[in-house]
Structure formats: structure tokens, C-alpha cells
Scaffold this active site. Structure first.
Site, PDB file in Angstrom:
ATOM      1  N   LYS A  56       0.638  31.468  39.220  1.00  0.00           N
ATOM      2  CA  LYS A  56       0.553  30.867  38.104  1.00  0.00           C
ATOM      3  C   LYS A  56       0.000  32.049  36.990  1.00  0.00           C
ATOM      4  CE  LYS A  56      -0.830  26.740  36.634  1.00  0.00           C
ATOM      5  NZ  LYS A  56      -1.366  25.397  36.540  1.00  0.00           N
ATOM      6  N   LYS A  76     -15.343  28.332  41.843  1.00  0.00           N
ATOM      7  CA  LYS A  76     -16.417  28.611  40.910  1.00  0.00           C
ATOM      8  C   LYS A  76     -17.531  29.168  41.307  1.00  0.00           C
ATOM      9  CE  LYS A  76     -14.118  26.715  36.805  1.00  0.00           C
ATOM     10  NZ  LYS A  76     -14.251  25.649  35.644  1.00  0.00           N
ATOM     11  N   LYS A 111      -4.763  32.320  31.842  1.00  0.00           N
ATOM     12  CA  LYS A 111      -5.587  32.703  30.711  1.00  0.00           C
ATOM     13  C   LYS A 111      -6.572  33.794  30.732  1.00  0.00           C
ATOM     14  CE  LYS A 111      -7.031  28.536  28.867  1.00  0.00           C
ATOM     15  NZ  LYS A 111      -7.296  27.573  28.144  1.00  0.00           N
TER      16      LYS A 111
END
Ligand code: TRP
Length: 336
Positions: free
Chosen positions: A199, A117, A202
């Protein structure tokens, strides 16, 4: 006769970072629904974690409420479980501070999610992003959770939670339950529709990669029709056929049929027909959820009552643990 065994407690949370995808639903949420009859469960909207990256306030508020509605719509029962907003229970922040003082920078430096991140948000590497795992430890330890259902990406955070709990217990005597990972039936691993080697997420920029549980039927049909396949035209689960394999996984997860049964059902059938069947099965599965959310949207008072009650029930448990921890570290009791 044996006395009734105390039910184990399960804690889980999700960040309100966008609409729940079919991947989140089939991989996680749908499994939570199955836990609620056998365990004492808490399900939290982790909005305090969400602000470790920059958020638009109005959007965050809306997404948090949407997530809570979706929890209810997929079948999490507010009578059986504690469903609440993290920010409504101040004990999370308070315990998090204490635990910060029992967590080493060396440990936090090793967190792979922080490194990822920090690289992704290089202009905003804030202290909250760094101590994110400590807040997560506080979430779990406040409720003396026995088990935490976590995906691969949260394994390391559960490990540090255990380390912090053990360290504290060793210093001050039993204070926290040391939580284990809940290893249940693994949920389906759903991949991005256009790029089935990764994957479904969102936060994917390409909206054709994801189906959200609130997508309209026409959108769902459309996205599945466009999903990547291959040039073979044989409906078969195989590593060299990631697109078709993903559609088979989706079909199997929403219908409850096995992959082998699905392969048999679509033997000799073209991809177009197969995709229509997958699309229709997904629509049928998601339709009741979409209806429930739109009912909840019209029922503000009902939802507010659930939110209020969730916070109260959570706080009752959390305050007990916090007081215990405060006492152990040497804070004087409040004069009441
Ligand atoms: N960090 C988790 C995620 O992004 C969400 C989360 C917050 C969580 N607190 C938690 C998960 C406690 C399990 C237990 O997925």
C-alpha cells in the site's frame, strides 16, 4: 407522518504523521466528504496518539495544523462537521484513564499493531503505545458514535472498543453506544508507485512511492512517469500487472470512470502516453486542494476560529459522556 429520523453519528480520526497521500485521499478522506451530508460527523486530528512514537515538537505542531487544513481543503465543511484537535478536548485523556481500568492486559497483548510498532520502535516501547487502543476507545465512546469508518488495520481496535463499551455497559447499565464499523462503498486501494505489491503509505522512506495531495504538478508527473510497469506494453488490469493495475485504479478513482472504460480508452496506446494521461488527471484532481490549502495558510484568523469552535463543540458532547461515566464508577460530582 413519520417523525424525522435522528441522524447517525460517525467518528473518525487521522494521525498527523505527515502529508496526506493520494492513497489516504482516495481510500479514506474522499469518502468522508461524501458522509457529511447524511451523518453527524466528527473528524479529529489524533495528535495524542501521535506522541506514542517519538516526535519532533515543532514538526508535530506543523503537521497537525497542515492536516486540519487538508481536511478543510478536500471539502470537509466545518459548519456541518466537528473538526478538532484531540489534545484540545481534555475529556479524551480523562475517559481513557477510566477505560484503562476496564481493559485487560491480556486483550492489549493481542493487538497486532502494538506488536508491530513495538518491534519497529524497540528502543521506545512506552505505556502509551501499549494503551493506544484504549485512547482510541475513549475517542469513539465519548461522542456516542454509531459508526466508525475503519480500514483493515484499525479493525482490531474497533473490536476492542466494542468489548470495552459492552463490558462497561454490563457492569453499570447503558452508558456508551456500542459502535459498528461503517461499511460503505470501499475506497480505492492505492499501492506504492515503485513497489505496487504494497500500500501507498505516508511514512514511506522512498518518496517516489507516494504522491501527496500537496505535491506540485511537475513532481506528480515525474513520479507517475517513473512508476513501475512491466514489459508487456498493454494497458490492462491484471494480477500479474500490479504497476499498470495500480495506475488504472488511480485513473479510475480520480476521473470517476470505471476500470473497463479506462482500459478501452487506452487500448493500443503505449505506457508513456498512458502515464501522461494518468498524471494529468491526478494533477487536475489535486490542483484545487493545493490552492485551497495555500489560501488557508494565508488566513490564520479564519483557521484559528475554526479550531476554537471545533474544540468547543466537541467538548460540549464529550463532557456529557465523561460525567456520566464518572458518576457510574463512583466519582463524586464536582461542587459548582
Ligand atoms: N488510530 C487511527 C489510525 O492510526 C487514528 C484514530 C485515532 C482513530 N482515534 C480514532 C480512527 C478513532 C478512528 C476512530 O488510523
Amino acid at each position: 407522518m413519520e417523525t424525522q429520523e435522528k441522524r447517525k453519528r460517525i467518528y473518525s480520526a487521522m494521525q498527523p504523521s505527515g502529508l496526506i497521500t493520494l492513497g489516504n485521499y482516495l481510500g479514506a478522506l474522499n469518502n468522508w466528504v461524501k458522509l457529511q451530508d447524511d451523518y453527524d460527523c466528527l473528524f479529529c486530528v489524533a495528535n495524542m496518539h501521535a506522541i506514542t512514537v517519538r516526535q519532533d515538537p515543532a514538526k508535530l505542531r506543523k503537521q497537525s495544523r497542515d492536516l486540519l487544513m487538508q481536511f478543510l481543503a478536500v471539502g470537509l465543511d466545518p459548519q456541518k462537521n466537528i473538526i478538532y484537535y484531540q489534545s484540545h478536548v481534555p475529556q479524551h485523556a480523562e475517559l481513557s484513564w477510566i477505560l484503562n481500568c476496564y481493559t485487560y492486559m491480556g486483550e492489549l497483548n493481542r493487538m497486532t499493531q502494538f506488536k508491530d510498532k513495538a518491534a519497529k520502535h524497540a528502543d521506545n516501547i512506552n505505556a502509551g503505545l501499549y494503551t493506544y487502543p484504549v485512547l482510541m476507545a475513549a475517542d469513539i465512546l465519548l461522542y456516542q458514535a454509531d459508526l466508525v469508518p475503519v480500514g483493515e488495520d484499525q479493525r482490531q481496535h474497533l473490536e476492542i472498543t466494542r468489548d470495552i463499551a459492552e463490558r462497561f455497559n454490563n457492569l453499570y447499565g447503558e452508558t456508551f453506544v456500542v459502535p459498528d464499523a461503517y461499511i460503505g462503498k470501499v475506497g480505492a486501494r492505492i499501492m506504492a508507485l515503485q513497489e505496487p505489491d504494497r500500500k501507498m503509505s505516508k511514512s514511506d522512506e522512498n518518496k517516489n512511492n507516494t504522491i501527496t495531495i500537496l505535491d506540485e504538478p511537475a513532481q506528480i508527473m515525474n513520479k507517475i512517469k517513473r512508476a513501475m510497469t512491466d514489459s508487456e506494453n498493454e494497458v490492462r488490469f491484471a494480477p500479474e500487472k500490479p504497476g499498470i493495475s495500480n495506475l488504472l485504479s488511480i485513473y479510475s478513482a480520480v476521473t470517476g470512470k470505471t476500470i473497463a472504460e479506462a482500459e478501452k480508452e487506452f487500448a493500443g496506446v503505449g505506457y508513456g502516453t498512458f502515464k501522461t494521461a494518468v498524471g494529468e488527471a491526478v494533477v487536475a484532481r489535486l490542483e484545487p486542494i493545493r490552492t485551497k490549502v495555500s489560501d488557508l495558510e494565508k488566513n490564520k484568523d479564519y483557521l484559528d476560529a475554526i479550531i476554537k469552535e471545533g474544540a468547543q463543540k466537541a467538548e460540549r458532547i464529550a463532557s456529557r459522556t465523561l460525567e456520566k461515566a464518572q458518576k457510574k464508577v463512583g466519582f463524586p460530582p464536582k461542587i459548582r
